[in-house]
Design a protein around this motif. Structure first.
Motif, mmCIF file in Angstrom:
data_model
loop_
_atom_site.group_PDB
_atom_site.id
_atom_site.type_symbol
_atom_site.label_atom_id
_atom_site.label_comp_id
_atom_site.label_asym_id
_atom_site.label_seq_id
_atom_site.Cartn_x
_atom_site.Cartn_y
_atom_site.Cartn_z
ATOM 1 N N ASP A 150 23.377 -1.818 3.054
ATOM 2 C CA ASP A 150 22.478 -2.766 3.722
ATOM 3 C C ASP A 150 21.833 -2.094 4.929
ATOM 4 O O ASP A 150 22.470 -1.301 5.621
ATOM 5 C CB ASP A 150 23.280 -3.994 4.163
ATOM 6 N N ASP A 151 20.580 -2.402 5.160
ATOM 7 C CA ASP A 151 19.867 -1.890 6.331
ATOM 8 C C ASP A 151 19.374 -3.080 7.143
ATOM 9 O O ASP A 151 18.304 -3.623 6.865
ATOM 10 C CB ASP A 151 18.696 -1.017 5.893
ATOM 11 N N PRO A 152 20.153 -3.524 8.130
ATOM 12 C CA PRO A 152 19.752 -4.712 8.904
ATOM 13 C C PRO A 152 18.371 -4.594 9.524
ATOM 14 O O PRO A 152 17.674 -5.595 9.692
ATOM 15 C CB PRO A 152 20.843 -4.799 9.984
ATOM 16 N N GLN A 153 17.950 -3.375 9.867
ATOM 17 C CA GLN A 153 16.639 -3.212 10.491
ATOM 18 C C GLN A 153 15.499 -3.440 9.493
ATOM 19 O O GLN A 153 14.343 -3.532 9.895
ATOM 20 C CB GLN A 153 16.522 -1.806 11.100
ATOM 21 N N SER A 154 15.850 -3.525 8.199
ATOM 22 C CA SER A 154 14.823 -3.818 7.192
ATOM 23 C C SER A 154 14.747 -5.307 6.886
ATOM 24 O O SER A 154 14.061 -5.715 5.947
ATOM 25 C CB SER A 154 15.113 -3.036 5.898
ATOM 26 N N GLY A 213 0.793 -1.219 0.000
ATOM 27 C CA GLY A 213 0.000 0.000 0.000
ATOM 28 C C GLY A 213 0.825 1.268 0.000
ATOM 29 O O GLY A 213 0.275 2.360 -0.164
ATOM 30 N N CYS A 214 2.166 1.145 0.166
ATOM 31 C CA CYS A 214 3.021 2.335 0.206
ATOM 32 C C CYS A 214 3.321 2.891 -1.183
ATOM 33 O O CYS A 214 3.873 3.985 -1.301
ATOM 34 C CB CYS A 214 4.350 2.018 0.898
ATOM 35 N N THR A 215 3.015 2.136 -2.225
ATOM 36 C CA THR A 215 3.395 2.551 -3.575
ATOM 37 C C THR A 215 2.477 1.897 -4.599
ATOM 38 O O THR A 215 1.877 0.856 -4.327
ATOM 39 C CB THR A 215 4.860 2.148 -3.870
ATOM 40 N N GLU A 216 2.421 2.521 -5.772
ATOM 41 C CA GLU A 216 1.678 1.896 -6.865
ATOM 42 C C GLU A 216 2.589 1.046 -7.736
ATOM 43 O O GLU A 216 2.142 0.352 -8.652
ATOM 44 C CB GLU A 216 1.013 2.968 -7.736
ATOM 45 N N TRP A 259 7.454 7.275 -3.055
ATOM 46 C CA TRP A 259 6.746 6.372 -2.139
ATOM 47 C C TRP A 259 5.688 7.140 -1.368
ATOM 48 O O TRP A 259 5.924 8.260 -0.908
ATOM 49 C CB TRP A 259 7.752 5.761 -1.161
ATOM 50 N N ARG A 260 4.497 6.568 -1.243
ATOM 51 C CA ARG A 260 3.412 7.255 -0.533
ATOM 52 C C ARG A 260 3.751 7.398 0.957
ATOM 53 O O ARG A 260 3.450 8.404 1.583
ATOM 54 C CB ARG A 260 2.103 6.473 -0.684
ATOM 55 N N THR A 261 4.333 6.320 1.515
ATOM 56 C CA THR A 261 4.715 6.333 2.932
ATOM 57 C C THR A 261 6.215 6.569 3.000
ATOM 58 O O THR A 261 6.991 5.731 2.520
ATOM 59 C CB THR A 261 4.371 5.003 3.608
ATOM 60 N N PRO A 262 6.675 7.677 3.560
ATOM 61 C CA PRO A 262 8.093 8.045 3.487
ATOM 62 C C PRO A 262 9.048 6.963 3.974
ATOM 63 O O PRO A 262 10.131 6.801 3.416
ATOM 64 C CB PRO A 262 8.165 9.291 4.380
ATOM 65 N N ASN A 263 8.652 6.201 5.002
ATOM 66 C CA ASN A 263 9.552 5.202 5.568
ATOM 67 C C ASN A 263 9.180 3.773 5.196
ATOM 68 O O ASN A 263 9.775 2.819 5.701
ATOM 69 C CB ASN A 263 9.590 5.338 7.101
ATOM 70 N N GLY A 264 8.187 3.602 4.336
ATOM 71 C CA GLY A 264 7.817 2.270 3.914
ATOM 72 C C GLY A 264 7.149 1.481 5.020
ATOM 73 O O GLY A 264 6.691 2.026 6.030
ATOM 74 N N CYS A 265 7.093 0.172 4.836
ATOM 75 C CA CYS A 265 6.451 -0.698 5.812
ATOM 76 C C CYS A 265 7.209 -2.016 5.917
ATOM 77 O O CYS A 265 8.203 -2.238 5.227
ATOM 78 C CB CYS A 265 4.995 -0.960 5.418
ATOM 79 N N ALA A 266 6.740 -2.895 6.779
ATOM 80 C CA ALA A 266 7.417 -4.178 7.002
ATOM 81 C C ALA A 266 7.339 -5.084 5.779
ATOM 82 O O ALA A 266 8.056 -6.083 5.697
ATOM 83 C CB ALA A 266 6.789 -4.883 8.204
#
Length: 822
Positions: free
Chosen positions: A558-562, A501-504, A531-538
């Motif tokens: 790399d972003d380990p928290q992602s 839902g964060c992007t088309e 991106w609709r949601t600046p930080n994205g989602c899980a």
């Protein structure tokens, strides 16, 4: 007396030459007079009519021979054409009107004619150098030459291409893509001097040098030197220098093939001399068309004039008699090794002309317009050729450009009086505007065909209209026309499913944007793609993180928290909050020392359960999170990555080393595969299996990659899945050596890594793109296969083991420190 009327017997038409110009004449003839002739065609090559222009992509491994066929065998049958491939016409008796032909076996065939079309094309010019008859010295003209070059590239390292024109550069690029070190030898100051000026020629050379080609400009070749086996080994120059050459390709020009015409007594002068009706001036029953014909003193080598000739010739063969060929004003729109070029008219200029020039070397753009009086008389474009057809139209029509001179350099979109509205060039074109110069197809003809025949794909448009079917430079424009002409019907095709839902945007669009724009961070992707949601989602963050790392290994951040919790902790979390640890055992084989360490760790940390997994490894279940680092350290075995979207296991049987049924050493093969790829992250988990014989004890038939030993080597299977819905793997190929197993498996994995969508198993990836597509990439394209395997090895080189290289793997060890509570 029988008064019934008898049908008139058909006239006999014989075509000598099965190339593009001659067969195009037949296509045009069949449109307007399909029943007038019994048609016989003689072709020296053992192939149906094919697109000679596309031999370069075949050499480069981008297309196959089947894909460049213009008229397959069935076309001749459907049109009742008597085709004789592999036959060369050696004599024509003009008095008796009989053609004599022979084949490689020495057989002789005769065919009578009422009308004869000579379309013998041209021959490549071979420099009369000492050593020109050595093995490994060839021209670049037909399928046989192309195959000989492909074969040489698999055996030898060094190639020299003599000639820096279009054909020479395409040959050099193809051989380089096949893995050869290529030097282009050219006798002029700059490349493609017939199509480019000095500046654009130099820009082209710089670009090609950056890709790996080497050049010897203004070089005078003196001799080709052979080795003791009679094969060329080097090229010597008049200054005493030389370059190594296991293969020499001469691409220094062509000459009309007039040998047969001369033996027939036809008038020849720079080609077979023809009138405006393409009749030979010697014999009105005989016509000539294509590169062998000389019209008003000119023998054309570009495809567009030859197709124009074919249309006029068909008109006269059909006995309409109204067409006239008066010559062609030619333009050259080319794509040389991916670089767009265009030239037309007097692009060099002279003392009577003036130039308007825009040059941006860093951006790879150069434009030169030549003005004489108030008219455009020449154009040379490098890098940006979108307005080439417009400039050619101005040049051809002789329109005054005095009123638009200040805007001329900036293209059609900046000129108000040409009706160009908006950003879509295709939608703004008039129906009478030419889209495909090679085949003379207008926008109106394409639109009408799309609507009348309900076309939806580029291939359908090519087949029905010939637009973009020759040189391919108008492909983008044809695609635009297809998109807006098909309208609602076209948009009714399935739409892309958004990642979340964060992007088309769908998964493929994100992958493409990361590669094309070299995006290296998640934030960069979100910003670039709105991106609709600046930080994205899980859901989208792990996917984007994987796409970054797989597209730009060692460069992307790399972003380990992602990552999911298991990949952040590098262990599998269980339902009670504890973790399981699975150390890696190469192909399921272990030692007494490893088993003792595992037993000691179980006792030391009070691990409640020890389980042998389905992948032939040992699982320690119930490990407390705060103990993980010490458990890894004390076990001293590599991470099994049982928690990751990565290579999990390589399951094996004992194979020929122990089993009396085994035909191959499956355990060693499994070890080699696992050690080569154990650090490999992928869109989803990946499992391999190696069985030593067709009894398949390792269950290779339901793995992402399954290898089965047979007497002659190995069989490779792909796309299996033993999950909720069991999927049997597809047979992929037979391989002879362990080295091939590694190469083909690695190439398939890298293709999956680069093209698979996040959380898409190999079975679903193959179902989406098609097994034939994967085979084409891996089995048919040796250059791409080797490159994919090399890319995977480079990506995995130095990849850390997260259990021991905490800092390098960006493992935050603070997560393993227990919280102190009151």
């Amino acid at each position: 007396m029988d008064m019934r009327t008898h049908p008139q017997p058909k006239m006999k038409l014989v075509l000598i030459g099965n190339g593009m110009a001659g067969v195009r004449t037949l296509e045009e003839l069949l449109k307007i007079a399909p029943d007038l002739y019994d048609i016989t065609v003689f072709g020296t090559e053992p192939h149906p009519n094919y697109n000679r222009i596309l031999l370069s992509p075949v050499l480069a491994g981008e297309q196959t021979l089947d894909e460049i066929v213009l008229n397959d065998w069935s076309w001749y049958t459907d049109n009742q054409i008597d085709l004789h491939t592999g036959w060369t016409v050696t004599e024509v008796d003009r008095i008796k009107r009989v053609v004599h032909a022979t084949n490689a076996q020495g057989q002789v065939m005769t065919s009578a004619y009422d009308r004869l079309v000579v379309a013998t094309g041209s021959n490549p010019f071979m420099l009369p150098l000492p050593g020109k008859d050595l093995q490994g010295v060839l021209a670049y003209r037909d399928i046989a030459d192309t195959q000989a070059m492909i074969d040489a590239a698999t055996q030898y390292p060094h190639a020299v291409v003599i000639g820096g024109g279009l054909l020479g550069l395409e040959a050099a690029n193809g051989l380089m893509k096949r893995g050869m070190q290529v030097t282009v030898v050219h006798g002029s100051d700059w490349l493609m001097e017939r199509q480019l000026d000095n500046v654009s020629g130099q820009l082209l050379q710089q670009s090609l040098e950056a890709r790996g080609l080497q050049f010897r400009m203004n070089a005078q070749t003196s001799a080709l030197i052979g080795n003791e086996s009679g094969r060329v080994s080097k090229v010597e120059f008049k200054d005493g220098s030389h370059v190594l050459a296991d293969l020499v390709v001469m691409a220094v020009g062509i000459r009309p093939n007039t040998q047969l015409a001369e033996s027939m007594g036809l008038h020849v002068n720079r080609g077979i001399v023809v009138s405006d009706t393409l009749q030979t001036v010697t014999d009105p029953r005989i016509y000539a068309v294509g590169e062998c014909a000389a019209h008003r003193g000119i023998a054309y080598g570009l495809v567009a004039p030859l197709f124009e000739q074919g249309k006029v010739l068909a008109n006269h063969l059909a006995e309409f008699g109204i067409g006239r060929y008066t010559g062609s004003l030619t333009s050259t729109k080319l794509k040389v090794t991916g670089i767009d070029l265009f030239s037309a008219g007097n692009f060099m200029g002279d003392e009577s002309t003036e130039d308007i020039v825009m040059s941006d070397p860093a951006g790879g753009i150069y434009k030169k317009l030549v003005i004489q009086g108030d008219k455009l008389v020449g154009a040379c474009l490098y890098g940006d050729t979108v307005d080439g057809s417009w400039y050619f139209k101005l040049l051809r029509d002789g329109r005054s450009v005095a009123d638009i001179r200040d805007k001329l350099m900036f293209g059609e979109s900046n000129i108000g009086d040409v009706g160009h509205q908006g950003q879509s060039k295709a939608s703004a074109m008039a129906d009478t505007d030419e889209v495909c110069g090679c085949n003379g197809v207008t926008k109106g003809a394409i639109c009408k065909t799309i609507k009348d025949k309900s076309l939806f794909t580029l291939e359908e448009v090519r087949k029905q209209t010939k637009a973009s079917a020759s040189c391919g430079s108008c492909t983008g424009l044809v695609e635009q026309i297809l998109m807006f002409t098909a309208g609602g019907d076209y948009s009714a095709t399935p739409k892309t499913k958004a990642m979340c839902g964060c992007t088309e945007h769908g998964h493929q669009a994100v992958r493409d944007a990361i590669v094309q724009n070299k995006l290296l961070t998640i934030g960069g992707v979100f910003k670039a793609m709105d991106w609709r949601t600046p930080n994205g989602c899980a859901s989208c963050r792990p996917a984007v993180n994987y796409y970054l790392l797989s597209s730009w290994p060692k460069e992307a951040q790399d972003d380990p928290q992602s990552r999911y919790i298991n990949e952040r902790s590098h262990a599998n979390i269980q339902k009670d909050g504890t973790y399981s640890v699975i150390p890696r055992m190469w192909a399921g084989e272990t030692t007494a020392a490893e088993l003792r360490r595992i037993a000691d760790v179980v006792d030391k940390y009070n691990i409640p359960t020890v389980k042998v997994t389905g992948g032939q490894r040992i699982d320690l279940l119930g490990v407390k999170k705060e103990d993980l680092v010490n458990v890894w350290k004390d076990i001293g075995m590599p991470s099994g990555h049982a928690y990751a979207k990565a290579l999990r296991t390589v399951k094996t049987c004992v194979g020929s080393e122990w089993c009396r049924m085994g035909t191959q050493d499956s355990t060693q093969m499994g070890k080699d595969l696992e050690k080569a790829m154990w650090r490999m992250y992928a869109p989803h988990k990946v499992k391999f299996a190696v069985s030593g014989c067709p009894r398949n004890c390792a269950e290779a038939g339901i793995k992402d990659v399954g290898i089965i030993g047979v007497d002659s080597g190995w069989e490779m299977y792909v796309g299996g899945n033993g999950g909720i819905k069991t999927e049997v793997a597809h047979f992929f190929t037979k391989l002879k050596t362990a080295e091939e197993v590694l190469e083909y498996t690695g190439a398939f994995m890298q293709l999956y890594r680069e093209e698979g969508w996040y959380l898409e198993r190999t079975v679903h990836y193959i179902n989406r793109v098609g097994l034939d597509y994967v085979k084409k990439k891996i089995l048919d394209d040796a250059v791409l296969r080797v490159a994919l395997w090399a890319k995977l090895q480079a990506a995995l080189d130095g990849e850390p083991d997260p259990w021991f290289e905490h800092s390098k793997a960006q493992l935050d060890t603070r997560q393993f420190t227990p919280l102190i509570t009151a």
